[in-house]
Design an enzyme around this catalytic site. Structure first.
Site, PDB file in Angstrom:
ATOM      1  N   ASP A   1      -1.886  -0.210   5.846  1.00  0.00           N
ATOM      2  CA  ASP A   1      -2.144   0.450   7.138  1.00  0.00           C
ATOM      3  C   ASP A   1      -3.613   0.769   7.381  1.00  0.00           C
ATOM      4  O   ASP A   1      -3.995   1.157   8.469  1.00  0.00           O
ATOM      5  CB  ASP A   1      -1.383   1.787   7.222  1.00  0.00           C
TER       6      ASP A   1
ATOM      7  N   ASP B   1       0.857  -1.180   0.000  1.00  0.00           N
ATOM      8  CA  ASP B   1       0.000   0.000   0.000  1.00  0.00           C
ATOM      9  C   ASP B   1       0.905   1.246   0.000  1.00  0.00           C
ATOM     10  O   ASP B   1       2.062   1.177   0.427  1.00  0.00           O
ATOM     11  CB  ASP B   1      -0.857  -0.062   1.277  1.00  0.00           C
TER      12      ASP B   1
ATOM     13  N   ASP C   1      -0.063   5.137   0.843  1.00  0.00           N
ATOM     14  CA  ASP C   1      -0.215   6.127   1.934  1.00  0.00           C
ATOM     15  C   ASP C   1      -0.274   5.436   3.293  1.00  0.00           C
ATOM     16  O   ASP C   1      -1.095   4.544   3.515  1.00  0.00           O
ATOM     17  CB  ASP C   1      -1.493   6.953   1.720  1.00  0.00           C
TER      18      ASP C   1
HETATM   19  O1  LIG Z   1      -4.533   2.976  -0.515  1.00  0.00           O
HETATM   20  P1  LIG Z   1      -3.606   4.089  -0.135  1.00  0.00           P
HETATM   21  O2  LIG Z   1      -2.373   4.157  -0.966  1.00  0.00           O
HETATM   22  O3  LIG Z   1      -3.298   4.083   1.334  1.00  0.00           O
HETATM   23  O4  LIG Z   1      -4.426   5.422  -0.435  1.00  0.00           O
HETATM   24  C1  LIG Z   1      -5.518   5.800   0.424  1.00  0.00           C
HETATM   25  C2  LIG Z   1      -5.799   7.277   0.256  1.00  0.00           C
HETATM   26  O5  LIG Z   1      -4.534   7.932   0.464  1.00  0.00           O
HETATM   27  C3  LIG Z   1      -4.502   9.346   0.331  1.00  0.00           C
HETATM   28  O6  LIG Z   1      -5.185   9.918   1.446  1.00  0.00           O
HETATM   29  C4  LIG Z   1      -4.572   9.588   2.698  1.00  0.00           C
HETATM   30  O7  LIG Z   1      -3.219  10.076   2.715  1.00  0.00           O
HETATM   31  C5  LIG Z   1      -3.118  11.525   2.644  1.00  0.00           C
HETATM   32  C6  LIG Z   1      -1.625  11.877   2.593  1.00  0.00           C
HETATM   33  O8  LIG Z   1      -0.935  11.378   3.682  1.00  0.00           O
HETATM   34  C7  LIG Z   1      -3.839  12.159   3.843  1.00  0.00           C
HETATM   35  O9  LIG Z   1      -3.774  13.580   3.756  1.00  0.00           O
HETATM   36  C8  LIG Z   1      -5.307  11.695   3.868  1.00  0.00           C
HETATM   37  O10 LIG Z   1      -5.941  12.176   5.038  1.00  0.00           O
HETATM   38  C9  LIG Z   1      -5.361  10.169   3.856  1.00  0.00           C
HETATM   39  O11 LIG Z   1      -6.705   9.704   3.795  1.00  0.00           O
HETATM   40  C10 LIG Z   1      -5.082   9.758  -1.007  1.00  0.00           C
HETATM   41  O12 LIG Z   1      -5.178  11.154  -1.083  1.00  0.00           O
HETATM   42  C11 LIG Z   1      -6.431   9.093  -1.302  1.00  0.00           C
HETATM   43  O13 LIG Z   1      -6.819   9.373  -2.630  1.00  0.00           O
HETATM   44  C12 LIG Z   1      -6.284   7.589  -1.145  1.00  0.00           C
HETATM   45  O14 LIG Z   1      -7.550   6.957  -1.364  1.00  0.00           O
END
Ligand SMILES: O=P(O)(O)OC[C@H]1O[C@H](O[C@H]2O[C@H](CO)[C@@H](O)[C@H](O)[C@H]2O)[C@H](O)[C@@H](O)[C@@H]1O
Length: 272
Positions: A218, A35, A37
């Site tokens: 995560d 993953d 983020d």
């Molecule tokens: O599946 P992932 O790679 O974990 O993506 C999930 C979402 O990640 C991002 O949002 C998350 O991370 C951001 C940066 O750290 C944070 O600001 C936000 O609050 C989190 O939810 C991304 O912007 C989304 O599009 C993804 O779905």
């Protein structure tokens, strides 16, 4: 294998159980599903600033020389591909609806296309309903809408969530997704990180008796991937998301993910 999901605190720590993991890898090659983020990059306020450290990028590049590395994200595929920036890596964006990798590997999950009119309409409605709330960010992705509320005042978070629930009730073809300070509207289809992981394992024609899928994530949407590898692989939860998990092991944070990946690289290099 554990018969039911557990809380993060019940899980053994992956860096303290290296020998058990090493043994699982004795006759099998790890195939990585990572993953982005919160696992490879730290959670930050501005999603555009969630970048890999040079050290993380370096270990991913070395691992991708030795085995299949997939970065599987809720982000749009093009976004995560640009942020990771490694040609040898497979990218699964939009929770697995959009996949691209070396050698012409590609998938656009067609059923997701049917949700486009609903996603367009919901984006428009949500912009009108939530535009006045400071800190809200409506991210229209190819196969989803993410409504971010990390930068919204605590007292207004519930209002954001409620507006999204209201909008969801108007679209049979969309369903809710959760995450870290984010609420998503996604095509109401049985396709997710777990199904995409299974699809990739088949598509890559890897011998299951010689392959050990390792899924690291995560957040709640990673649970589908962690569940998919629960029986035949290793699932690792980075940090926690507040609910029970199908992971076998835990790591505390992104830095420990990097240390674990370094260990894995050393193991692969030793085997050569
Ligand atoms: O599946 P992932 O790679 O974990 O993506 C999930 C979402 O990640 C991002 O949002 C998350 O991370 C951001 C940066 O750290 C944070 O600001 C936000 O609050 C989190 O939810 C991304 O912007 C989304 O599009 C993804 O779905």
């Amino acid at each position: 294998m554990h018969p039911s999901p557990r809380t993060a605190s019940e899980l053994p720590h992956a860096l303290k159980h290296k020998e058990a993991i090493r043994q699982k890898l004795a006759n099998r090659k790890p195939v990585l599903f990572l993953d982005y983020d919160g696992t490879l990059s730290h959670i930050v306020k501005d999603p555009d600033k969630a970048l890999l450290t040079a050290e993380m990028k370096d270990v991913l590049a070395r691992l991708a020389q030795k085995t299949t590395v997939t970065v599987i994200s809720g982000r749009d595929r093009a976004d995560v591909q640009q942020k990771v920036g490694l040609e040898q890596v497979v990218y699964a964006g939009s929770h697995g609806f959009d996949i691209e990798g070396p050698g012409g590997l590609a998938l656009q999950y067609e059923e997701g296309q049917k949700a486009q009119p609903a996603l367009d309409k919901a984006t428009q409605n949500l912009k009108s309903a939530l535009g006045h709330i400071p800190g809200v960010w409506i991210e229209r992705k190819k196969y989803a809408i993410a409504v971010h509320y990390r930068n919204v005042a605590e007292g207004q978070e519930q209002q954001v969530i409620q507006e999204v629930e209201n909008e969801l009730s108007r679209h049979q073809g969309l369903k809710k997704g959760g995450g870290k300070k984010i609420i998503e509207l996604k095509p109401s289809i049985d396709w997710h990180k777990g199904r995409a992981t299974e699809w990739l394992l088949k598509k890559l024609e890897l011998d299951p008796s010689r392959t050990l899928p390792i899924f690291m994530g995560d957040d709640l949407t990673d649970e589908d991937g962690l569940k998919a590898v629960h029986e035949g692989g290793i699932g690792i939860l980075a940090g926690e998301h507040g609910e029970k998990t199908w992971a076998h092991y835990r790591l505390d944070d992104v830095e420990q993910v990097r240390l674990f990946l370094e260990e894995l690289y050393t193991l692969l290099a030793e085997k050569e």
